[in-house]
Design a protein around this motif. Structure first.
Motif, PDB file in Angstrom:
ATOM      1  N   GLN A   1       0.849  -1.191   0.000  1.00  0.00           N
ATOM      2  CA  GLN A   1       0.000   0.000   0.000  1.00  0.00           C
ATOM      3  C   GLN A   1       0.890   1.248   0.000  1.00  0.00           C
ATOM      4  OE1 GLN A   1      -3.083  -0.322   3.182  1.00  0.00           O
ATOM      5  NE2 GLN A   1      -2.143  -2.313   3.579  1.00  0.00           N
ATOM      6  N   SER A   2       0.689   2.070  -0.989  1.00  0.00           N
ATOM      7  CA  SER A   2       1.517   3.273  -1.097  1.00  0.00           C
ATOM      8  C   SER A   2       1.253   4.268   0.024  1.00  0.00           C
ATOM      9  CB  SER A   2       1.267   3.953  -2.448  1.00  0.00           C
ATOM     10  OG  SER A   2      -0.114   4.300  -2.574  1.00  0.00           O
ATOM     11  N   SER A   3       0.063   4.201   0.635  1.00  0.00           N
ATOM     12  CA  SER A   3      -0.301   5.170   1.669  1.00  0.00           C
ATOM     13  C   SER A   3       0.039   4.687   3.075  1.00  0.00           C
ATOM     14  CB  SER A   3      -1.807   5.464   1.594  1.00  0.00           C
ATOM     15  OG  SER A   3      -2.557   4.276   1.824  1.00  0.00           O
ATOM     16  N   PHE A   4       0.554   3.471   3.200  1.00  0.00           N
ATOM     17  CA  PHE A   4       0.749   2.912   4.540  1.00  0.00           C
ATOM     18  C   PHE A   4       1.830   3.649   5.316  1.00  0.00           C
ATOM     19  CE2 PHE A   4       2.689  -0.044   7.568  1.00  0.00           C
ATOM     20  CZ  PHE A   4       1.565  -0.429   8.285  1.00  0.00           C
ATOM     21  N   LEU A   5       2.936   3.993   4.688  1.00  0.00           N
ATOM     22  CA  LEU A   5       4.068   4.607   5.371  1.00  0.00           C
ATOM     23  C   LEU A   5       4.018   6.135   5.365  1.00  0.00           C
ATOM     24  CD1 LEU A   5       6.998   2.258   4.262  1.00  0.00           C
ATOM     25  CD2 LEU A   5       5.763   2.288   6.437  1.00  0.00           C
ATOM     26  N   THR A   6       2.858   6.701   5.063  1.00  0.00           N
ATOM     27  CA  THR A   6       2.724   8.156   5.135  1.00  0.00           C
ATOM     28  C   THR A   6       2.690   8.596   6.594  1.00  0.00           C
ATOM     29  OG1 THR A   6       0.308   7.994   5.056  1.00  0.00           O
ATOM     30  CG2 THR A   6       1.468   8.233   2.957  1.00  0.00           C
ATOM     31  N   THR A   7       3.070   9.852   6.828  1.00  0.00           N
ATOM     32  CA  THR A   7       3.123  10.343   8.211  1.00  0.00           C
ATOM     33  C   THR A   7       1.751  10.336   8.880  1.00  0.00           C
ATOM     34  OG1 THR A   7       2.916  12.604   7.356  1.00  0.00           O
ATOM     35  CG2 THR A   7       5.138  11.778   7.781  1.00  0.00           C
ATOM     36  N   SER A   8       0.703  10.635   8.108  1.00  0.00           N
ATOM     37  CA  SER A   8      -0.637  10.646   8.703  1.00  0.00           C
ATOM     38  C   SER A   8      -1.052   9.248   9.138  1.00  0.00           C
ATOM     39  CB  SER A   8      -1.656  11.206   7.701  1.00  0.00           C
ATOM     40  OG  SER A   8      -1.673  10.430   6.517  1.00  0.00           O
ATOM     41  N   ASN A   9      -0.713   8.222   8.356  1.00  0.00           N
ATOM     42  CA  ASN A   9      -1.083   6.861   8.727  1.00  0.00           C
ATOM     43  C   ASN A   9      -0.263   6.380   9.915  1.00  0.00           C
ATOM     44  OD1 ASN A   9      -2.760   4.487   7.972  1.00  0.00           O
ATOM     45  ND2 ASN A   9      -0.766   3.513   7.753  1.00  0.00           N
ATOM     46  N   ILE A  10       1.015   6.759   9.978  1.00  0.00           N
ATOM     47  CA  ILE A  10       1.837   6.379  11.132  1.00  0.00           C
ATOM     48  C   ILE A  10       1.282   7.012  12.402  1.00  0.00           C
ATOM     49  CG2 ILE A  10       4.118   6.597  12.182  1.00  0.00           C
ATOM     50  CD1 ILE A  10       5.306   6.405   9.384  1.00  0.00           C
ATOM     51  N   ALA A  11       0.859   8.262  12.312  1.00  0.00           N
ATOM     52  CA  ALA A  11       0.248   8.920  13.467  1.00  0.00           C
ATOM     53  C   ALA A  11      -1.035   8.218  13.873  1.00  0.00           C
ATOM     54  CB  ALA A  11      -0.033  10.384  13.143  1.00  0.00           C
ATOM     55  N   ASP A  12      -1.819   7.775  12.884  1.00  0.00           N
ATOM     56  CA  ASP A  12      -3.046   7.033  13.185  1.00  0.00           C
ATOM     57  C   ASP A  12      -2.731   5.739  13.922  1.00  0.00           C
ATOM     58  OD1 ASP A  12      -4.610   8.951  12.015  1.00  0.00           O
ATOM     59  OD2 ASP A  12      -4.776   7.913  10.080  1.00  0.00           O
ATOM     60  N   ILE A  13      -1.677   5.047  13.488  1.00  0.00           N
ATOM     61  CA  ILE A  13      -1.293   3.796  14.145  1.00  0.00           C
ATOM     62  C   ILE A  13      -0.918   4.048  15.600  1.00  0.00           C
ATOM     63  CG2 ILE A  13       0.465   1.987  14.198  1.00  0.00           C
ATOM     64  CD1 ILE A  13       0.538   2.099  11.150  1.00  0.00           C
ATOM     65  N   VAL A  14      -0.162   5.123  15.850  1.00  0.00           N
ATOM     66  CA  VAL A  14       0.244   5.457  17.218  1.00  0.00           C
ATOM     67  C   VAL A  14      -0.974   5.720  18.085  1.00  0.00           C
ATOM     68  CG1 VAL A  14       1.452   7.157  18.644  1.00  0.00           C
ATOM     69  CG2 VAL A  14       2.489   6.344  16.515  1.00  0.00           C
ATOM     70  N   GLU A  15      -1.920   6.490  17.564  1.00  0.00           N
ATOM     71  CA  GLU A  15      -3.108   6.830  18.347  1.00  0.00           C
ATOM     72  C   GLU A  15      -4.030   5.624  18.517  1.00  0.00           C
ATOM     73  OE1 GLU A  15      -3.383  11.587  17.227  1.00  0.00           O
ATOM     74  OE2 GLU A  15      -4.495  10.114  16.034  1.00  0.00           O
ATOM     75  N   GLN A  16      -4.158   4.795  17.498  1.00  0.00           N
ATOM     76  CA  GLN A  16      -5.012   3.620  17.602  1.00  0.00           C
ATOM     77  C   GLN A  16      -4.459   2.596  18.587  1.00  0.00           C
ATOM     78  OE1 GLN A  16      -5.227   2.262  13.548  1.00  0.00           O
ATOM     79  NE2 GLN A  16      -6.446   4.018  12.875  1.00  0.00           N
ATOM     80  N   ALA A  17      -3.143   2.554  18.726  1.00  0.00           N
ATOM     81  CA  ALA A  17      -2.518   1.540  19.577  1.00  0.00           C
ATOM     82  C   ALA A  17      -2.610   1.874  21.057  1.00  0.00           C
ATOM     83  CB  ALA A  17      -1.047   1.374  19.185  1.00  0.00           C
ATOM     84  N   ALA A  18      -2.857   3.127  21.404  1.00  0.00           N
ATOM     85  CA  ALA A  18      -2.733   3.561  22.793  1.00  0.00           C
ATOM     86  C   ALA A  18      -3.619   2.800  23.779  1.00  0.00           C
ATOM     87  CB  ALA A  18      -2.988   5.062  22.893  1.00  0.00           C
ATOM     88  N   PRO A  19      -4.945   2.686  23.576  1.00  0.00           N
ATOM     89  CA  PRO A  19      -5.770   1.987  24.581  1.00  0.00           C
ATOM     90  C   PRO A  19      -5.332   0.551  24.812  1.00  0.00           C
ATOM     91  CG  PRO A  19      -7.151   3.232  23.063  1.00  0.00           C
ATOM     92  CD  PRO A  19      -5.782   3.244  22.490  1.00  0.00           C
ATOM     93  N   ASN A  20      -5.097  -0.183  23.737  1.00  0.00           N
ATOM     94  CA  ASN A  20      -4.698  -1.577  23.863  1.00  0.00           C
ATOM     95  C   ASN A  20      -3.324  -1.709  24.523  1.00  0.00           C
ATOM     96  OD1 ASN A  20      -5.103  -4.448  23.268  1.00  0.00           O
ATOM     97  ND2 ASN A  20      -3.455  -4.188  21.792  1.00  0.00           N
ATOM     98  N   THR A  21      -2.409  -0.805  24.189  1.00  0.00           N
ATOM     99  CA  THR A  21      -1.067  -0.848  24.759  1.00  0.00           C
ATOM    100  C   THR A  21      -1.084  -0.565  26.255  1.00  0.00           C
ATOM    101  OG1 THR A  21      -0.088  -0.150  22.655  1.00  0.00           O
ATOM    102  CG2 THR A  21       1.233   0.162  24.637  1.00  0.00           C
ATOM    103  N   ILE A  22      -1.842   0.433  26.672  1.00  0.00           N
ATOM    104  CA  ILE A  22      -1.931   0.768  28.098  1.00  0.00           C
ATOM    105  C   ILE A  22      -2.519  -0.400  28.881  1.00  0.00           C
ATOM    106  CG2 ILE A  22      -3.033   2.293  29.771  1.00  0.00           C
ATOM    107  CD1 ILE A  22      -2.875   4.518  27.650  1.00  0.00           C
ATOM    108  N   LEU A  23      -3.549  -1.029  28.338  1.00  0.00           N
ATOM    109  CA  LEU A  23      -4.144  -2.189  28.996  1.00  0.00           C
ATOM    110  C   LEU A  23      -3.125  -3.325  29.098  1.00  0.00           C
ATOM    111  CD1 LEU A  23      -6.639  -3.492  30.235  1.00  0.00           C
ATOM    112  CD2 LEU A  23      -7.352  -4.176  27.936  1.00  0.00           C
TER     113      LEU A  23
END
Length: 436
Positions: free
Chosen positions: A71-93
């Motif tokens: 996916q050409s859009s996977f390594l974009t900065t906006s998608n990386i930021a989305d991954i960081v934010e999406q991971a937070a609840p599960n990571t904290i738990l």
């Protein structure tokens, strides 16, 4: 309960404990004092089954490469930021679950406890008009009290943690419905405080300052610890190893801050003066929790007692460790972290509902800890394992959601996530067999 005692002879902290209990043993000779010796010792431990975070790191890199190519859009900065934010609840738990897993226990109710705590905060703020500071403290208190109850039932009454927390998993879903008490099955949070706490960003300059301060403090602490150990004629790691670690932190941390500081807003938003850049606050919270919890586990007597109980409960009891208190405390920590996770999820979703925390929430958090390197059998694990595993799962979920399309996409996603967890458990089992 595992009877395996997990100790790393190249860890200066472990050596100090060994020297204290065996003063006649020249443990320093076991410690590599050069960069080459340290690397050789590390390879020897990996071959002996002490894989640590290696499988998780390999998995994260492999997934980034695969999805980046697909996916050409996977390594974009906006998608990386989305991954960081999406991971937070599960990571904290998962960070809270590490404490429970270290004792060979399990907390199946953590996800629901967290969502119920978030519901308590939402009711206090939305329905009773309390400031969010009070509401968040109320949620944390609810989580801690829940942990005390679960820990007491497990420790004092001797009920298996699987049974206790499974019962709590069912019961707290009812408590959550009673707390919300809404015909719409949820509470929308119009106040943007919790949303901003989760989706907020540091200014670009503050991101760089945070990076420099964190790396400098890390280096300073390690240097002070090394000097103190040398004065006591204890083993220390080579300065070259510390230099490599600091360099790696600067390089990878610098890349992260650099990419997060790139404006991720759409072109039309930028023309209207709307910008979205900076290090996400969610990653700052995770970093702060990592420092605090890692300090508890590695630099305090309490942390040593947790590892001792997880490694060999009977030996820990004979050594005078209050096993029941330690067992109760890990459930308190896990439930308190679950409350923070529930608040993060509420900030992400903009509200709470009766379905939050159930389903695969807990299982994915356990998967994050195991993928990162924490053992399901107890005695081995680190808080950073949860962060690494949470990143792997977030990358996997983000990549699959865009890669798989069609009516059966969700089904395939669940199958793949289950296979990844099974693979992580298999690696844990094989490494444990290699060590024994």
């Amino acid at each position: 309960m595992s009877t395996e005692t997990v100790q790393n002879p190249s860890d200066p902290d472990v050596v100090a404990e060994h020297e204290a209990s065996n003063p006649a043993t020249n443990v320093t000779a076991l410690i590599p004092q050069t960069l080459g010796g340290t690397f050789t010792s590390y390879l020897r431990r990996v071959r002996a089954g002490e894989t640590g975070s290696v499988p998780g790191i390999i998995g994260a890199v492999a997934l980034m490469i695969v999805f980046g190519v697909a996916q050409s859009s996977f390594l974009t900065t906006s998608n990386i930021a989305d991954i960081v934010e999406q991971a937070a609840p599960n990571t904290i738990l998962a960070m809270g679950l590490v404490f429970v897993l270290l004792l060979g226990e399990i907390d199946l109710s953590a996800g629901v406890v967290g969502s119920t705590a978030a519901a308590v905060a939402a009711v206090l703020s939305v329905k009773h008009g309390m400031p969010w500071e009070i509401a968040i403290l109320g949620a944390a208190a609810f989580g801690a009290v829940s942990g005390v109850v679960l820990g007491w039932l497990r420790s004092k009454l001797g009920i298996p943690s699987f049974v206790v927390t499974l019962s709590a998993f069912i019961a707290f879903q009812g408590v959550q419905i009673l707390v919300i008490n809404s015909k719409s099955n949820g509470i929308q949070i119009a106040d943007q405080t919790l949303h901003n706490l989760y989706f907020g960003r540091l200014t670009p300059i503050r991101g760089w300052i945070l990076l420099v301060v964190c790396v400098a403090l890390y280096a300073l602490v390690k240097l002070v610890q090394g000097a103190a150990r040398r004065r006591q004629h204890l083993a220390t790691e080579p300065i070259s190893v510390l230099g490599l670690r600091v360099a790696a932190m600067l390089v990878f941390g610098g890349l992260f801050v650099y990419f997060m500081n790139i404006d991720q807003a759409a072109a039309w938003q930028q023309r209207e003066g709307i910008h979205q850049r900076g290090v996400p606050w969610s990653s700052v919270y995770i970093l702060a929790l990592l420092v605090v919890l890692s300090f508890m586990l590695t630099k305090t007597r309490y942390g040593r007692h947790v590892f001792a109980v997880g490694g060999n409960e009977e030996a820990a009891r004979r050594a005078g460790i209050r096993v029941l208190a330690i067992r109760t405390s890990v459930f308190v920590i896990c439930s308190a972290m679950a409350a923070i996770s529930g608040l993060a999820l509420a900030g992400q979703l903009g509200g709470v509902s009766t379905g939050d925390g159930s389903g695969n929430t807990l299982l994915l958090a356990v998967a994050a800890a195991v993928i990162g390197g924490t053992s399901l059998m107890g005695g081995r694990g680190r808080v950073v394992d949860a962060i690494l595993g949470g990143a792997v799962l977030a990358i996997l979920q983000n990549g699959i959601s865009d890669l798989l399309q069609g009516n059966n996409a969700a089904a395939y996603q669940l199958i793949i996530e289950g296979a990844v967890l099974l693979l992580a458990a298999a690696v844990d089992s094989l490494s444990r067999r290699a060590r024994t």
